[in-house]
Design a protein around this motif. Structure first.
Motif, PDB file in Angstrom:
ATOM      1  N   SER A  13      34.065  47.132  45.404  1.00 44.94           N
ATOM      2  CA  SER A  13      35.343  47.081  44.709  1.00 44.94           C
ATOM      3  C   SER A  13      35.481  45.724  44.016  1.00 44.94           C
ATOM      4  O   SER A  13      35.283  44.676  44.620  1.00 44.94           O
ATOM      5  CB  SER A  13      36.488  47.271  45.706  1.00 44.94           C
ATOM      6  N   VAL A  14      35.828  45.738  42.741  1.00 40.73           N
ATOM      7  CA  VAL A  14      35.988  44.501  41.990  1.00 40.73           C
ATOM      8  C   VAL A  14      37.450  44.065  41.905  1.00 40.73           C
ATOM      9  O   VAL A  14      37.760  43.047  41.308  1.00 40.73           O
ATOM     10  CB  VAL A  14      35.403  44.638  40.565  1.00 40.73           C
ATOM     11  N   THR A  15      38.327  44.785  42.525  1.00 40.67           N
ATOM     12  CA  THR A  15      39.755  44.443  42.476  1.00 40.67           C
ATOM     13  C   THR A  15      40.040  43.068  43.069  1.00 40.67           C
ATOM     14  O   THR A  15      40.772  42.276  42.458  1.00 40.67           O
ATOM     15  CB  THR A  15      40.585  45.532  43.176  1.00 40.67           C
ATOM     16  N   PRO A  16      39.498  42.691  44.242  1.00 37.93           N
ATOM     17  CA  PRO A  16      39.757  41.339  44.751  1.00 37.93           C
ATOM     18  C   PRO A  16      39.208  40.244  43.823  1.00 37.93           C
ATOM     19  O   PRO A  16      39.829  39.193  43.673  1.00 37.93           O
ATOM     20  CB  PRO A  16      39.040  41.299  46.098  1.00 37.93           C
ATOM     21  N   LEU A  17      38.086  40.503  43.186  1.00 37.61           N
ATOM     22  CA  LEU A  17      37.515  39.529  42.262  1.00 37.61           C
ATOM     23  C   LEU A  17      38.428  39.334  41.054  1.00 37.61           C
ATOM     24  O   LEU A  17      38.683  38.207  40.624  1.00 37.61           O
ATOM     25  CB  LEU A  17      36.130  39.987  41.812  1.00 37.61           C
ATOM     26  N   ILE A  18      38.959  40.400  40.526  1.00 38.97           N
ATOM     27  CA  ILE A  18      39.878  40.312  39.396  1.00 38.97           C
ATOM     28  C   ILE A  18      41.153  39.581  39.807  1.00 38.97           C
ATOM     29  O   ILE A  18      41.686  38.771  39.044  1.00 38.97           O
ATOM     30  CB  ILE A  18      40.182  41.720  38.850  1.00 38.97           C
ATOM     31  N   ASP A  19      41.643  39.818  41.005  1.00 40.76           N
ATOM     32  CA  ASP A  19      42.834  39.129  41.490  1.00 40.76           C
ATOM     33  C   ASP A  19      42.616  37.625  41.572  1.00 40.76           C
ATOM     34  O   ASP A  19      43.467  36.829  41.171  1.00 40.76           O
ATOM     35  CB  ASP A  19      43.247  39.660  42.868  1.00 40.76           C
ATOM     36  N   ILE A  20      41.463  37.215  42.078  1.00 43.31           N
ATOM     37  CA  ILE A  20      41.170  35.784  42.220  1.00 43.31           C
ATOM     38  C   ILE A  20      41.028  35.138  40.844  1.00 43.31           C
ATOM     39  O   ILE A  20      41.538  34.043  40.613  1.00 43.31           O
ATOM     40  CB  ILE A  20      39.902  35.576  43.080  1.00 43.31           C
ATOM     41  N   ILE A  21      40.366  35.806  39.922  1.00 41.12           N
ATOM     42  CA  ILE A  21      40.211  35.268  38.573  1.00 41.12           C
ATOM     43  C   ILE A  21      41.579  35.120  37.912  1.00 41.12           C
ATOM     44  O   ILE A  21      41.873  34.117  37.252  1.00 41.12           O
ATOM     45  CB  ILE A  21      39.261  36.141  37.740  1.00 41.12           C
ATOM     46  N   PHE A  22      42.446  36.104  38.091  1.00 41.81           N
ATOM     47  CA  PHE A  22      43.784  36.027  37.524  1.00 41.81           C
ATOM     48  C   PHE A  22      44.570  34.867  38.125  1.00 41.81           C
ATOM     49  O   PHE A  22      45.257  34.127  37.417  1.00 41.81           O
ATOM     50  CB  PHE A  22      44.537  37.343  37.739  1.00 41.81           C
ATOM     51  N   LEU A  23      44.489  34.665  39.430  1.00 43.64           N
ATOM     52  CA  LEU A  23      45.195  33.558  40.075  1.00 43.64           C
ATOM     53  C   LEU A  23      44.664  32.198  39.603  1.00 43.64           C
ATOM     54  O   LEU A  23      45.435  31.263  39.389  1.00 43.64           O
ATOM     55  CB  LEU A  23      45.090  33.671  41.592  1.00 43.64           C
ATOM     56  N   LEU A  24      43.342  32.078  39.439  1.00 47.42           N
ATOM     57  CA  LEU A  24      42.777  30.835  38.929  1.00 47.42           C
ATOM     58  C   LEU A  24      43.233  30.567  37.497  1.00 47.42           C
ATOM     59  O   LEU A  24      43.589  29.438  37.133  1.00 47.42           O
ATOM     60  CB  LEU A  24      41.248  30.865  38.998  1.00 47.42           C
ATOM     61  N   LEU A  25      43.233  31.593  36.675  1.00 46.04           N
ATOM     62  CA  LEU A  25      43.693  31.457  35.303  1.00 46.04           C
ATOM     63  C   LEU A  25      45.152  31.022  35.257  1.00 46.04           C
ATOM     64  O   LEU A  25      45.526  30.107  34.516  1.00 46.04           O
ATOM     65  CB  LEU A  25      43.509  32.785  34.554  1.00 46.04           C
ATOM     66  N   LEU A  26      45.965  31.630  36.067  1.00 49.28           N
ATOM     67  CA  LEU A  26      47.379  31.285  36.131  1.00 49.28           C
ATOM     68  C   LEU A  26      47.568  29.842  36.601  1.00 49.28           C
ATOM     69  O   LEU A  26      48.367  29.091  36.031  1.00 49.28           O
ATOM     70  CB  LEU A  26      48.103  32.254  37.078  1.00 49.28           C
TER      71      LEU A  26
END
Length: 126
Positions: A13-26
Motif C-alpha cells: 500500500s502506498v497510502t502511508p508513503l503519500i501521507d508522509i510526502i504530503f506532511l513533509l511538503l506541508l
C-alpha cells in the motif's frame, strides 16, 4: 514435505508513503520564508573617468576602521560628514575595501551611503 506454508504475496500500500510526502511538503511550505530581501544598488568604478580632485570623496573601508578622505570616521556619523563637506549636492563617493572586509560590513556601509540623497557610490574591486 515442506514444513513452511507459502503465503500469497500481499500488495504494498502506498497510502502511508503519500501521507508522509504530503506532511513533509506541508511542513517545508509553512516553514519557508517568501519575503524578498532588500537590494543594494552597486556600481563599479570605471577606468578612464576623470573628475577634479575636489569633486569626489574617497572612503577606505577596513575590518575595524573607516576613513573619509584620510580622516578616521564612524559609520554612524558618515552621512552627516558627507553633507557637511558637500552641502546639498553629493559628489561621487568612491569606496575601496580591504580584502579582509566582510560582506556584511560592506553592505552596512552601502546602506548607510544610500540614505544620502543624490550620492553616487562606486565600489573599487580589489
Amino acid at each position: 514435505m515442506s514444513l513452511r506454508r507459502s503465503r500469497p504475496a500481499r500488495r504494498l500500500s502506498v497510502t502511508p508513503l503519500i501521507d508522509i510526502i504530503f506532511l513533509l511538503l506541508l511542513f517545508f511550505m509553512l516553514s519557508s520564508t517568501f519575503s524578498k530581501f532588500a537590494e543594494v544598488p552597486l556600481s563599479s568604478a570605471r577606468t578612464g573617468a576623470t573628475l577634479a580632485s575636489g569633486d569626489r570623496l574617497f572612503l577606505r573601508l577596513a575590518p575595524d576602521t573607516l576613513s573619509l578622505n584620510g580622516v578616521a570616521m564612524d559609520i554612524a556619523r558618515l552621512p552627516a560628514a558627507i553633507t557637511e563637506r558637500t552641502g546639498t549636492g553629493a559628489p561621487p563617493v568612491i569606496v575601496s575595501s580591504a580584502p579582509a572586509v566582510s560582506a556584511q560590513r560592506l553592505t552596512d556601509l552601502l546602506v548607510t551611503l544610500r540614505s544620502i540623497p543624490g550620492a553616487a557610490v562606486n565600489v573599487l574591486s580589489p
